[in-house]
Design a protein around this motif. Sequence first.
Motif, short mmCIF file in Angstrom:
data_model
loop_
_atom_site.label_atom_id
_atom_site.label_comp_id
_atom_site.label_asym_id
_atom_site.label_seq_id
_atom_site.Cartn_x
_atom_site.Cartn_y
_atom_site.Cartn_z
N VAL A 186 4.89 10.42 0.84
CA VAL A 186 4.80 8.98 0.60
C VAL A 186 4.35 8.30 1.90
O VAL A 186 4.85 8.63 2.98
N THR A 187 3.42 7.38 1.78
CA THR A 187 3.04 6.54 2.92
C THR A 187 3.18 5.08 2.51
O THR A 187 3.04 4.73 1.33
N LYS A 211 5.61 7.30 7.07
CA LYS A 211 5.47 8.46 6.19
C LYS A 211 6.83 9.07 5.88
O LYS A 211 7.75 9.03 6.70
N GLU A 248 2.46 -3.56 -7.01
CA GLU A 248 0.99 -3.68 -6.94
C GLU A 248 0.38 -3.44 -8.31
O GLU A 248 0.93 -2.73 -9.13
N ARG A 289 1.66 4.70 -1.18
CA ARG A 289 0.83 5.75 -1.78
C ARG A 289 1.60 7.08 -1.78
O ARG A 289 2.46 7.33 -0.92
N THR A 290 1.27 7.92 -2.76
CA THR A 290 1.87 9.26 -2.84
C THR A 290 0.79 10.31 -2.82
O THR A 290 -0.38 10.06 -3.14
N SER A 291 1.20 11.53 -2.47
CA SER A 291 0.24 12.65 -2.43
C SER A 291 -0.12 13.12 -3.82
O SER A 291 -1.08 13.87 -3.99
N ASP A 320 0.83 -1.22 0.00
CA ASP A 320 0.00 0.00 0.00
C ASP A 320 0.86 1.26 0.00
O ASP A 320 0.63 2.19 0.80
N GLY A 349 -1.25 11.91 -7.52
CA GLY A 349 -1.72 10.80 -8.33
C GLY A 349 -1.39 10.98 -9.80
O GLY A 349 -1.69 10.11 -10.62
#
Length: 857
Positions: free
Chosen positions: A767-768, A818, A857, A751-753, A749, A755
């Motif tokens: 980034v998380t 994060k 993913e 994810r970035t701020s 999972d 898209g």
Amino acid sequence: MQPLRTFSVFPKLPKQLEPLWILARNYWFAWNHGIEALFADIDPEMWKACDKNPVWMLNHASQSSLNHLSEDPLYLERLNRLVSNLETYLNSPPSYSFEDTEPGKPAIAYFSFEFGISPCLPIYSGGLGILAGDHLKSASDLNIPLVGIGLAYAQGYFRQYMTPDGWQQEKYPDYDFNQMPLSLVKDKDGKRLTITINLGNEPLSAQIWEANVGRIKLLLLDTNIAENREELRSITARLYGGNLEMRLRQEILLGIGGLTALAKLGRYPKVIHMNEGHSAFAVLERVRLLIKESGLTFEVAVEVAASGSIFTTHTPVPAGNDRFPPDLMHKYFEAYAKDMGLAFKVFMALGRENPHDDNETFCMTVLALRLSVFNNGVSKLHGRVSRHMWRKVWPQFPEDDVPIGSNTNGIHAPTWVAKDMSDLFDQYLGSTWREDPDNDRIWAQAANIPDWELWRVHEKLRERLVDFVRRKMRDQCLARGMRQKDILAVESILNPKALTIGFARRFATYKRAQLLLQDKESLLRIIGNKERPVQFIFAGKAHPQDQDGKRLMQEIITVYRSPEFRMNMIFLEDYDMDIAAHLISGCDVWLNNPRRPLEACGTSGMKAVFNGVMQFSTLDGWWDEAWKPDNSLGWAIGKGEEYENQSLQDAVELKTLYKILESEIIPDFYDRENGNLPFNWIKRMRDALVHFGPRFQSNRMVQEYLHTSYIPACKTHHELYKGGFAPAKELNQWRMGIMTKWDNLVIKDVRTSSGEPNLHVGQPVSVTAKVFLADIKPEHLRLDIYMGTVGQDNSFSRRKIKPMQPDGPVIDGWQIYKGEFTPKEPGKFGFTVRAMPSHPLLPAPHSIGLVRWAAAE
């Protein structure tokens, strides 16, 4: 008629001159022109003939010369002043303190197969040994508690001479250590101190010689003693002599014997620095002693030993990395492995790139890498090459992450800067350039040296080189029994005003000493130009078993002896430190054309630069990071290309070499329109001093080892010893736990701020990532954003690391992390997330060899 009795007769040193012994017994004279001049004044010719050996000099000088000097007040004043300077130097307090190190005891043991300290201590062959000698000298100047460990070779490296057809021959003189600045180490009762180790199934004994290198002690092991049978006495006969079994015996003596000698002398350094893999058995012996004497398990002992070990690799050439076949290792290490509680197969795995391949040889470089936390190459490029060479040792890591860094070599400037040039530096840089040689402010003052003064000194050094070469060539002619006519002819070889290009190094094929000769037409055109004369001086040795290197040398000698070249091309026999000192100070251009990337560093070019000699080289070793594209500091052959086809590489770079030589170097040197001075050339000389002066000195190099390796290693090693090795045992238990849990760690999972597929330069991106910890504590896990520019093959071409932080509590074993990154330049950019173990006592996260990447993913 035979004498009834014989005596050894020595001159009687007048009482006023007895302090000369103080100066003679410390190699500080090797980097102090004033002391050298003091001994040379006794008898200049004898001083040259004895390889500048002050002990031999005092034992053989004429009584009349000594008596005369004892009544010379100026000489006595110089003598007493220099003795006072040495005593002040030796008695100054240490500059650095190390954890749990007794005053006066070494914190670091520096192991090397060879040391180039002075011509009168012939236990060196080339760059590796000279670097080791410079390392000791800078450690002395910086007042670092370090001890050197090496071998006392009774015949040293070979002395070179040439047959009439130009084929290298070797001779091995027997050296008398009693006539050198060495002393035999004795015990408290005044008896010769010896050590004994196991060499396979038999004992090997060695006595210990001690050399004072400024403030540093250098210990040299010597097996040429009555306690050993004849074959074992020859172990320390020759440097790089004998077969593979002899090499293994020497490396056992250096590593295991060196550590044994330190213990016998009551010196227990926290840090072991291996200068090349020859001494890797020292760390292995430390592991064995920790098991036997402290009751540690093998795994804990390795943890402790590796934490205090530094390994420097010097060669990107496979032949330079010693490998021993399994049967030979079995002969010498079967009982040793058993004594450590290891199966022989497990023992052999320590030195194999693939631990599961029973047919693979045992590699000393692999052993050193596996038993050291701190590993480095000797230039930035060599660090990259080493990471590629040894990537199989860390198969989990991308090549760029293989834990081999770099610390670019440097040279000990006070040793290698010629006296005339050092006097000029004293005048314009101040005398502190010796004590604080890596200071930018000091070297910036080289820009103030007037053109005419810098050029006058340089021309004097060139003239001195030509005179030196003529004397050497005359000696070579006499040794070959040549006609008087030919001997007289050498008095006019070379032109003291001509552009002089030097090439001097080991004659390995990759160094391409013969490259220049592959276009004889261009070479003849250059040296035949009477208005702009050019001359070449070659020197170097090939390893006795390197037939290809000998053929290259023969090719050069054949050419220089031909009528067209004999006045403008010279080959000096028996290359040593003295010849090197004349060449690197008296040439105008230092030529170096190895096949990139096979030159690890190449410090001869650095020595030349410090004497105002311009560098002309392929972009390899140190020159790859020093050269500027505008050629303002020297010239490059090519642009750093790497070829698979060696013939093509030679052809392309040969053409480039001659083009630069004819269109840039020669015109620049002979541009004398104003005042008969080559102003542009002199500006290059000054600019090189300003830019290279602070960067390429061994003081900077040793300080870098100090702060990146020595101090951290000493600190960690000290911590692991506390409480009967309780922290080491705890760390090992933690390591075993991490290794059993690691396979269950999951990163998903991510994810970035943003898209969007497109970003702007300077746009921050959050980034998380979600991590299943698998019962690993968050404080024992390091999560990083792994980011950088991406090439056409979608792999990272340059990468940076930015840590991520835990965010919120752990829920059902999952932890959110994060972080943030910001692209700094346009182009294709990528990132991923990786996890590595972390522990306060872990010197570096790579040492466990575990890494986990975010799942796609």
